[in-house]
Design a protein around this motif. Structure first.
Motif, PDB file in Angstrom:
ATOM      1  N   LEU A  60       1.129 -11.755   6.433  1.00  0.00           N
ATOM      2  CA  LEU A  60       2.379 -12.502   6.273  1.00  0.00           C
ATOM      3  C   LEU A  60       2.133 -13.983   6.532  1.00  0.00           C
ATOM      4  O   LEU A  60       1.630 -14.372   7.585  1.00  0.00           O
ATOM      5  CB  LEU A  60       3.440 -11.964   7.237  1.00  0.00           C
ATOM      6  N   GLN A  61       2.524 -14.812   5.578  1.00  0.00           N
ATOM      7  CA  GLN A  61       2.315 -16.246   5.689  1.00  0.00           C
ATOM      8  C   GLN A  61       3.514 -16.934   6.337  1.00  0.00           C
ATOM      9  O   GLN A  61       4.562 -16.332   6.563  1.00  0.00           O
ATOM     10  CB  GLN A  61       2.054 -16.839   4.296  1.00  0.00           C
ATOM     11  N   GLU A  62       3.363 -18.208   6.626  1.00  0.00           N
ATOM     12  CA  GLU A  62       4.421 -18.972   7.282  1.00  0.00           C
ATOM     13  C   GLU A  62       5.696 -19.047   6.445  1.00  0.00           C
ATOM     14  O   GLU A  62       6.788 -19.194   6.978  1.00  0.00           O
ATOM     15  CB  GLU A  62       3.933 -20.400   7.600  1.00  0.00           C
ATOM     16  N   ASP A  63       5.543 -18.967   5.112  1.00  0.00           N
ATOM     17  CA  ASP A  63       6.723 -19.029   4.239  1.00  0.00           C
ATOM     18  C   ASP A  63       7.301 -17.637   3.980  1.00  0.00           C
ATOM     19  O   ASP A  63       8.129 -17.464   3.088  1.00  0.00           O
ATOM     20  CB  ASP A  63       6.369 -19.706   2.908  1.00  0.00           C
ATOM     21  N   PHE A  64       6.864 -16.655   4.764  1.00  0.00           N
ATOM     22  CA  PHE A  64       7.328 -15.264   4.674  1.00  0.00           C
ATOM     23  C   PHE A  64       6.841 -14.547   3.413  1.00  0.00           C
ATOM     24  O   PHE A  64       7.339 -13.476   3.093  1.00  0.00           O
ATOM     25  CB  PHE A  64       8.860 -15.175   4.766  1.00  0.00           C
ATOM     26  N   ARG A  65       5.890 -15.125   2.709  1.00  0.00           N
ATOM     27  CA  ARG A  65       5.301 -14.463   1.541  1.00  0.00           C
ATOM     28  C   ARG A  65       4.052 -13.702   1.962  1.00  0.00           C
ATOM     29  O   ARG A  65       3.432 -14.005   2.980  1.00  0.00           O
ATOM     30  CB  ARG A  65       4.944 -15.486   0.457  1.00  0.00           C
ATOM     31  N   CYS A  66       3.659 -12.736   1.138  1.00  0.00           N
ATOM     32  CA  CYS A  66       2.448 -11.964   1.395  1.00  0.00           C
ATOM     33  C   CYS A  66       1.240 -12.713   0.834  1.00  0.00           C
ATOM     34  O   CYS A  66       1.228 -13.090  -0.344  1.00  0.00           O
ATOM     35  CB  CYS A  66       2.561 -10.582   0.736  1.00  0.00           C
ATOM     36  N   GLY A  67       0.230 -12.891   1.662  1.00  0.00           N
ATOM     37  CA  GLY A  67      -0.939 -13.639   1.235  1.00  0.00           C
ATOM     38  C   GLY A  67      -1.838 -12.888   0.268  1.00  0.00           C
ATOM     39  O   GLY A  67      -2.700 -13.500  -0.364  1.00  0.00           O
ATOM     40  N   ILE A  68      -1.652 -11.563   0.156  1.00  0.00           N
ATOM     41  CA  ILE A  68      -2.507 -10.785  -0.753  1.00  0.00           C
ATOM     42  C   ILE A  68      -1.648  -9.980  -1.738  1.00  0.00           C
ATOM     43  O   ILE A  68      -2.069  -8.924  -2.215  1.00  0.00           O
ATOM     44  CB  ILE A  68      -3.433  -9.831   0.037  1.00  0.00           C
ATOM     45  N   HIS A  69      -0.478 -10.486  -2.050  1.00  0.00           N
ATOM     46  CA  HIS A  69       0.467  -9.735  -2.884  1.00  0.00           C
ATOM     47  C   HIS A  69      -0.147  -9.273  -4.208  1.00  0.00           C
ATOM     48  O   HIS A  69       0.110  -8.154  -4.659  1.00  0.00           O
ATOM     49  CB  HIS A  69       1.701 -10.595  -3.164  1.00  0.00           C
ATOM     50  N   THR A  70      -0.951 -10.109  -4.820  1.00  0.00           N
ATOM     51  CA  THR A  70      -1.513  -9.767  -6.131  1.00  0.00           C
ATOM     52  C   THR A  70      -2.716  -8.832  -6.040  1.00  0.00           C
ATOM     53  O   THR A  70      -3.222  -8.366  -7.059  1.00  0.00           O
ATOM     54  CB  THR A  70      -1.940 -11.043  -6.883  1.00  0.00           C
ATOM     55  N   ARG A  71      -3.190  -8.564  -4.825  1.00  0.00           N
ATOM     56  CA  ARG A  71      -4.354  -7.681  -4.680  1.00  0.00           C
ATOM     57  C   ARG A  71      -4.157  -6.680  -3.531  1.00  0.00           C
ATOM     58  O   ARG A  71      -5.102  -6.339  -2.818  1.00  0.00           O
ATOM     59  CB  ARG A  71      -5.625  -8.505  -4.469  1.00  0.00           C
ATOM     60  N   LEU A  72      -2.939  -6.201  -3.391  1.00  0.00           N
ATOM     61  CA  LEU A  72      -2.630  -5.271  -2.309  1.00  0.00           C
ATOM     62  C   LEU A  72      -3.432  -3.972  -2.406  1.00  0.00           C
ATOM     63  O   LEU A  72      -4.002  -3.510  -1.418  1.00  0.00           O
ATOM     64  CB  LEU A  72      -1.128  -4.951  -2.311  1.00  0.00           C
ATOM     65  N   ARG A  73      -3.473  -3.375  -3.592  1.00  0.00           N
ATOM     66  CA  ARG A  73      -4.182  -2.092  -3.736  1.00  0.00           C
ATOM     67  C   ARG A  73      -5.675  -2.213  -3.420  1.00  0.00           C
ATOM     68  O   ARG A  73      -6.189  -1.447  -2.609  1.00  0.00           O
ATOM     69  CB  ARG A  73      -3.949  -1.515  -5.133  1.00  0.00           C
ATOM     70  N   PRO A  74      -6.396  -3.126  -4.047  1.00  0.00           N
ATOM     71  CA  PRO A  74      -7.826  -3.218  -3.733  1.00  0.00           C
ATOM     72  C   PRO A  74      -8.099  -3.659  -2.297  1.00  0.00           C
ATOM     73  O   PRO A  74      -9.206  -3.455  -1.794  1.00  0.00           O
ATOM     74  CB  PRO A  74      -8.353  -4.253  -4.738  1.00  0.00           C
ATOM     75  N   SER A  75      -7.105  -4.223  -1.632  1.00  0.00           N
ATOM     76  CA  SER A  75      -7.288  -4.669  -0.251  1.00  0.00           C
ATOM     77  C   SER A  75      -6.952  -3.579   0.763  1.00  0.00           C
ATOM     78  O   SER A  75      -7.032  -3.806   1.971  1.00  0.00           O
ATOM     79  CB  SER A  75      -6.419  -5.905   0.028  1.00  0.00           C
ATOM     80  N   GLY A  76      -6.565  -2.401   0.255  1.00  0.00           N
ATOM     81  CA  GLY A  76      -6.281  -1.292   1.159  1.00  0.00           C
ATOM     82  C   GLY A  76      -4.843  -1.182   1.602  1.00  0.00           C
ATOM     83  O   GLY A  76      -4.539  -0.449   2.550  1.00  0.00           O
TER      84      GLY A  76
END
Length: 271
Positions: free
Chosen positions: A45-61
């Motif tokens: 979770l980033q400071e702007d409340f966005r996900c830092g790995i949103h576009t690669r969630l599956r390959p990131s586990g």
């Protein structure tokens, strides 16, 4: 473009304080790469409340994140209940905000199902009751944080569920033939290739890793059905009742899978 009821029932991360990424716990597993306690911000979770790995969630586990939807509860709690003031700005509100989020998510899920039921012409005999229930639940979502925390959600759910069951009966009756029920059935890993499940009550059925290749699920009631890793390749889900995008995201499919209008074909499905 003005917000519609349908768009309000989809998660809008840009207007949320990352509530699902903080309030909810998860355990290290095939769905999540790490353990996280309730109330602990996800490491992504980033400071702007966005996900830092949103576009690669599956390959990131973090496959589990791709099959979750708050049905718009996150932005409702963030922008309406708490007036746009985040838990980072006023840390002492964090606990209350998380508690309210749990409640709001359940209310928004009910609104999602009620909205779909009202769009079904076959359910016309109960449309008036459905509209009344929808108005009552919507009014609850505008309640104060204290009122929401004390809300007896099971009672609200029971009232709505009665109408959803009746909707299911009316809609599935249009499928023709004798109505069939596999409600709550344990179908984990079952070979159901080409199964004729049109109009079948599959409410709460466990279809984890089931082979539904080429199955006919049109007009089937799928509310609460667990479709994790189910193979929907070539399956027909047109007109399926109470299907959600997270259910599709949890399953496998391909270009031949027929999904209801308004749903997105998950990016991980094969061509």
């Amino acid at each position: 473009m003005p917000e519609t009821r349908e768009s309000a029932l989809r998660g809008d991360c840009a207007n949320c304080f990352g509530l699902c990424c903080v309030a909810l716990p998860f355990a290290k597993s095939a769905d999540f790469a790490v353990d996280k306690a309730p109330g602990e911000p996800c490491r992504n979770l980033q400071e702007d409340f966005r996900c830092g790995i949103h576009t690669r969630l599956r390959p990131s586990g973090f496959q589990g994140c791709t099959v979750y939807d708050c049905f718009g509860a996150g932005q409702q709690v963030s922008q309406v209940t708490f007036g746009g003031v985040s838990w980072r700005e006023v840390p002492e509100t964090a606990g209350r905000m998380y508690d309210v989020f749990y409640v709001m998510r359940q209310l928004h899920e009910l609104l999602y199902y009620l909205t779909e039921a009202l769009a079904r012409p076959a359910a016309r005999p109960v449309h008036a009751d459905l509209r009344g229930a929808l108005d009552r639940v919507e009014a609850l979502t505008r309640s104060s944080a204290d009122t929401l925390k004390q809300l007896r959600v099971p009672e609200v759910r029971a009232d709505v569920n009665r109408l959803l069951l009746r909707t299911s009966e009316l809609v599935r009756a249009t499928a023709g033939g004798k109505p069939r029920s596999r409600r709550g059935a344990d179908l984990i890993g079952k070979r159901l290739r080409g199964a004729k499940l049109r109009g079948t009550d599959l409410r709460g059925a466990l279809l984890i890793a089931a082979d539904l290749t080429g199955a006919d699920l049109s007009l089937a009631d799928l509310i609460g059905a667990d479709l994790r890793d189910a193979d929907l390749s070539g399956a027909d889900l047109t007109g399926a009742l109470f299907l959600t995008q997270p259910q599709l995201n949890a399953a496998r499919g391909n270009a031949d899978t027929r999904v209801p209008e308004g749903f997105e074909r998950p990016a991980h499905w094969t061509a």
